[in-house]
Design a protein around this motif. Structure first.
Motif, PDB file in Angstrom:
ATOM      1  N   ALA A 119       0.824  -1.219   0.000  1.00  0.00           N
ATOM      2  CA  ALA A 119       0.000   0.000   0.000  1.00  0.00           C
ATOM      3  C   ALA A 119       0.854   1.263   0.000  1.00  0.00           C
ATOM      4  O   ALA A 119       0.439   2.296  -0.517  1.00  0.00           O
ATOM      5  N   THR A 120       2.022   1.175   0.569  1.00  0.00           N
ATOM      6  CA  THR A 120       2.896   2.344   0.667  1.00  0.00           C
ATOM      7  C   THR A 120       4.070   2.270  -0.309  1.00  0.00           C
ATOM      8  O   THR A 120       4.959   3.115  -0.264  1.00  0.00           O
ATOM      9  N   ASP A 121       4.083   1.292  -1.198  1.00  0.00           N
ATOM     10  CA  ASP A 121       5.160   1.090  -2.163  1.00  0.00           C
ATOM     11  C   ASP A 121       5.130   2.187  -3.230  1.00  0.00           C
ATOM     12  O   ASP A 121       4.140   2.361  -3.934  1.00  0.00           O
ATOM     13  N   LYS A 122       6.210   2.906  -3.349  1.00  0.00           N
ATOM     14  CA  LYS A 122       6.292   4.007  -4.319  1.00  0.00           C
ATOM     15  C   LYS A 122       6.225   3.510  -5.769  1.00  0.00           C
ATOM     16  O   LYS A 122       5.886   4.275  -6.665  1.00  0.00           O
ATOM     17  N   ASN A 123       6.527   2.239  -6.010  1.00  0.00           N
ATOM     18  CA  ASN A 123       6.450   1.686  -7.364  1.00  0.00           C
ATOM     19  C   ASN A 123       5.016   1.655  -7.886  1.00  0.00           C
ATOM     20  O   ASN A 123       4.802   1.551  -9.085  1.00  0.00           O
ATOM     21  N   HIS A 124       4.054   1.709  -6.986  1.00  0.00           N
ATOM     22  CA  HIS A 124       2.639   1.655  -7.373  1.00  0.00           C
ATOM     23  C   HIS A 124       1.938   2.997  -7.180  1.00  0.00           C
ATOM     24  O   HIS A 124       0.721   3.074  -7.306  1.00  0.00           O
ATOM     25  N   LYS A 125       2.677   4.031  -6.890  1.00  0.00           N
ATOM     26  CA  LYS A 125       2.090   5.333  -6.563  1.00  0.00           C
ATOM     27  C   LYS A 125       1.123   5.823  -7.645  1.00  0.00           C
ATOM     28  O   LYS A 125       0.072   6.357  -7.339  1.00  0.00           O
ATOM     29  N   GLU A 126       1.446   5.605  -8.904  1.00  0.00           N
ATOM     30  CA  GLU A 126       0.609   6.099 -10.003  1.00  0.00           C
ATOM     31  C   GLU A 126      -0.347   5.037 -10.555  1.00  0.00           C
ATOM     32  O   GLU A 126      -1.115   5.328 -11.471  1.00  0.00           O
ATOM     33  N   ASP A 127      -0.279   3.816 -10.029  1.00  0.00           N
ATOM     34  CA  ASP A 127      -1.161   2.749 -10.521  1.00  0.00           C
ATOM     35  C   ASP A 127      -2.352   2.637  -9.570  1.00  0.00           C
ATOM     36  O   ASP A 127      -2.344   1.882  -8.610  1.00  0.00           O
ATOM     37  N   PHE A 128      -3.380   3.411  -9.870  1.00  0.00           N
ATOM     38  CA  PHE A 128      -4.521   3.532  -8.962  1.00  0.00           C
ATOM     39  C   PHE A 128      -5.331   2.239  -8.862  1.00  0.00           C
ATOM     40  O   PHE A 128      -5.928   1.974  -7.828  1.00  0.00           O
ATOM     41  N   GLN A 129      -5.339   1.431  -9.905  1.00  0.00           N
ATOM     42  CA  GLN A 129      -6.062   0.151  -9.845  1.00  0.00           C
ATOM     43  C   GLN A 129      -5.386  -0.801  -8.868  1.00  0.00           C
ATOM     44  O   GLN A 129      -6.048  -1.447  -8.071  1.00  0.00           O
ATOM     45  N   VAL A 130      -4.073  -0.891  -8.949  1.00  0.00           N
ATOM     46  CA  VAL A 130      -3.336  -1.766  -8.027  1.00  0.00           C
ATOM     47  C   VAL A 130      -3.474  -1.247  -6.605  1.00  0.00           C
ATOM     48  O   VAL A 130      -3.750  -2.017  -5.679  1.00  0.00           O
ATOM     49  N   ARG A 131      -3.313   0.058  -6.416  1.00  0.00           N
ATOM     50  CA  ARG A 131      -3.439   0.626  -5.070  1.00  0.00           C
ATOM     51  C   ARG A 131      -4.823   0.366  -4.491  1.00  0.00           C
ATOM     52  O   ARG A 131      -4.968   0.012  -3.320  1.00  0.00           O
ATOM     53  N   SER A 132      -5.854   0.518  -5.317  1.00  0.00           N
ATOM     54  CA  SER A 132      -7.228   0.278  -4.860  1.00  0.00           C
ATOM     55  C   SER A 132      -7.412  -1.182  -4.460  1.00  0.00           C
ATOM     56  O   SER A 132      -8.057  -1.478  -3.446  1.00  0.00           O
ATOM     57  N   ALA A 133      -6.857  -2.099  -5.244  1.00  0.00           N
ATOM     58  CA  ALA A 133      -6.967  -3.530  -4.923  1.00  0.00           C
ATOM     59  C   ALA A 133      -6.237  -3.862  -3.627  1.00  0.00           C
ATOM     60  O   ALA A 133      -6.738  -4.642  -2.805  1.00  0.00           O
ATOM     61  N   VAL A 134      -5.083  -3.264  -3.423  1.00  0.00           N
ATOM     62  CA  VAL A 134      -4.321  -3.496  -2.189  1.00  0.00           C
ATOM     63  C   VAL A 134      -5.086  -2.958  -0.981  1.00  0.00           C
ATOM     64  O   VAL A 134      -5.177  -3.623   0.061  1.00  0.00           O
ATOM     65  N   LEU A 135      -5.676  -1.776  -1.115  1.00  0.00           N
ATOM     66  CA  LEU A 135      -6.436  -1.193  -0.005  1.00  0.00           C
ATOM     67  C   LEU A 135      -7.669  -2.037   0.310  1.00  0.00           C
ATOM     68  O   LEU A 135      -7.993  -2.253   1.487  1.00  0.00           O
ATOM     69  N   ALA A 136      -8.348  -2.523  -0.722  1.00  0.00           N
ATOM     70  CA  ALA A 136      -9.510  -3.396  -0.503  1.00  0.00           C
ATOM     71  C   ALA A 136      -9.085  -4.660   0.237  1.00  0.00           C
ATOM     72  O   ALA A 136      -9.765  -5.109   1.169  1.00  0.00           O
ATOM     73  N   ALA A 137      -7.963  -5.241  -0.165  1.00  0.00           N
ATOM     74  CA  ALA A 137      -7.466  -6.454   0.489  1.00  0.00           C
ATOM     75  C   ALA A 137      -7.085  -6.174   1.945  1.00  0.00           C
ATOM     76  O   ALA A 137      -7.353  -6.988   2.832  1.00  0.00           O
ATOM     77  N   LEU A 138      -6.499  -5.017   2.185  1.00  0.00           N
ATOM     78  CA  LEU A 138      -6.127  -4.650   3.552  1.00  0.00           C
ATOM     79  C   LEU A 138      -7.373  -4.535   4.425  1.00  0.00           C
ATOM     80  O   LEU A 138      -7.379  -4.965   5.578  1.00  0.00           O
ATOM     81  N   GLY A 139      -8.446  -4.006   3.873  1.00  0.00           N
ATOM     82  CA  GLY A 139      -9.709  -3.946   4.612  1.00  0.00           C
ATOM     83  C   GLY A 139     -10.253  -5.329   4.916  1.00  0.00           C
ATOM     84  O   GLY A 139     -10.761  -5.587   6.006  1.00  0.00           O
ATOM     85  N   LYS A 140     -10.133  -6.234   3.965  1.00  0.00           N
ATOM     86  CA  LYS A 140     -10.647  -7.599   4.159  1.00  0.00           C
ATOM     87  C   LYS A 140      -9.947  -8.329   5.295  1.00  0.00           C
ATOM     88  O   LYS A 140     -10.508  -9.230   5.890  1.00  0.00           O
ATOM     89  N   THR A 141      -8.718  -7.931   5.602  1.00  0.00           N
ATOM     90  CA  THR A 141      -8.006  -8.589   6.695  1.00  0.00           C
ATOM     91  C   THR A 141      -8.634  -8.258   8.046  1.00  0.00           C
ATOM     92  O   THR A 141      -8.492  -9.014   8.992  1.00  0.00           O
ATOM     93  N   LYS A 142      -9.299  -7.113   8.117  1.00  0.00           N
ATOM     94  CA  LYS A 142      -9.902  -6.616   9.356  1.00  0.00           C
ATOM     95  C   LYS A 142      -8.880  -6.493  10.480  1.00  0.00           C
ATOM     96  O   LYS A 142      -9.220  -6.502  11.659  1.00  0.00           O
ATOM     97  N   ASP A 143      -7.620  -6.374  10.110  1.00  0.00           N
ATOM     98  CA  ASP A 143      -6.538  -6.253  11.082  1.00  0.00           C
ATOM     99  C   ASP A 143      -6.320  -4.771  11.401  1.00  0.00           C
ATOM    100  O   ASP A 143      -6.123  -3.953  10.508  1.00  0.00           O
TER     101      ASP A 143
END
Length: 167
Positions: free
Chosen positions: A32-56
């Protein structure tokens, strides 16, 4: 990390990591904080959704920080993901709720002050639904509109949301 990124692979990987919690949480936070994905909004959105699913709970800080992101797509993904944290105690849910309410009210104000502005309209269109859905989950009620949410918050922000009586 080298060469051409494979967007679909990252998106599928993020989805799989979301189901592997709690072991995957630190990996998702790094992604989620990887600068390599900073401009790839689809990947960032998928990572954030997955982070939410962890409920951690460790993911909450990263997700709330993304609410301040300039890109509406990323804000919307973070807002939607934050709705997964219904397992937290009422004080932590209130903090998330307040951040979501601020984003919702800010997006509404921007859209109302410049109704023909593409950026403001796009932000409102993208974030209003995710914010309100997540606020409904966190608070256990549905106020229906941004102004009603603001009134509800003013009335209930000091209450214990975990008590059985309805707000």
């Amino acid at each position: 990390r080298e060469g051409d990124r494979k967007r679909q692979l990252f998106i599928a990987g993020a989805s799989a990591l979301g189901k592997m919690a709690p072991e995957s949480v630190s990996s998702l936070i790094r992604l989620a904080t990887d600068k390599n994905h900073k401009e790839d909004f689809q990947v960032r959105s998928a990572v954030l959704a997955a982070l939410g699913k962890t409920k951690d709970e460790k993911g909450v800080k990263v997700l709330t920080k993304e609410l301040d992101e300039f890109t509406a797509q990323v804000q919307a993904a973070a807002a939607e993901a934050l709705g997964q944290f219904t397992n937290l105690d009422h004080k932590k849910r209130k903090a998330i709720f307040e951040d979501l309410l601020k984003l919702l009210m800010s997006a509404q104000a921007d859209q109302q002050s410049d109704p023909n502005g593409m950026t403001a309209s796009d932000r409102w269109r993208r974030v209003s639904g995710p914010c309100q859905r997540s606020m409904t989950k966190l608070a256990g009620t549905n106020a229906g509109s941004p102004n009603n949410w603001q009134r509800w918050w003013n009335k209930n922000k000091r209450r214990n949301w975990d008590e059985k009586d309805k707000h």
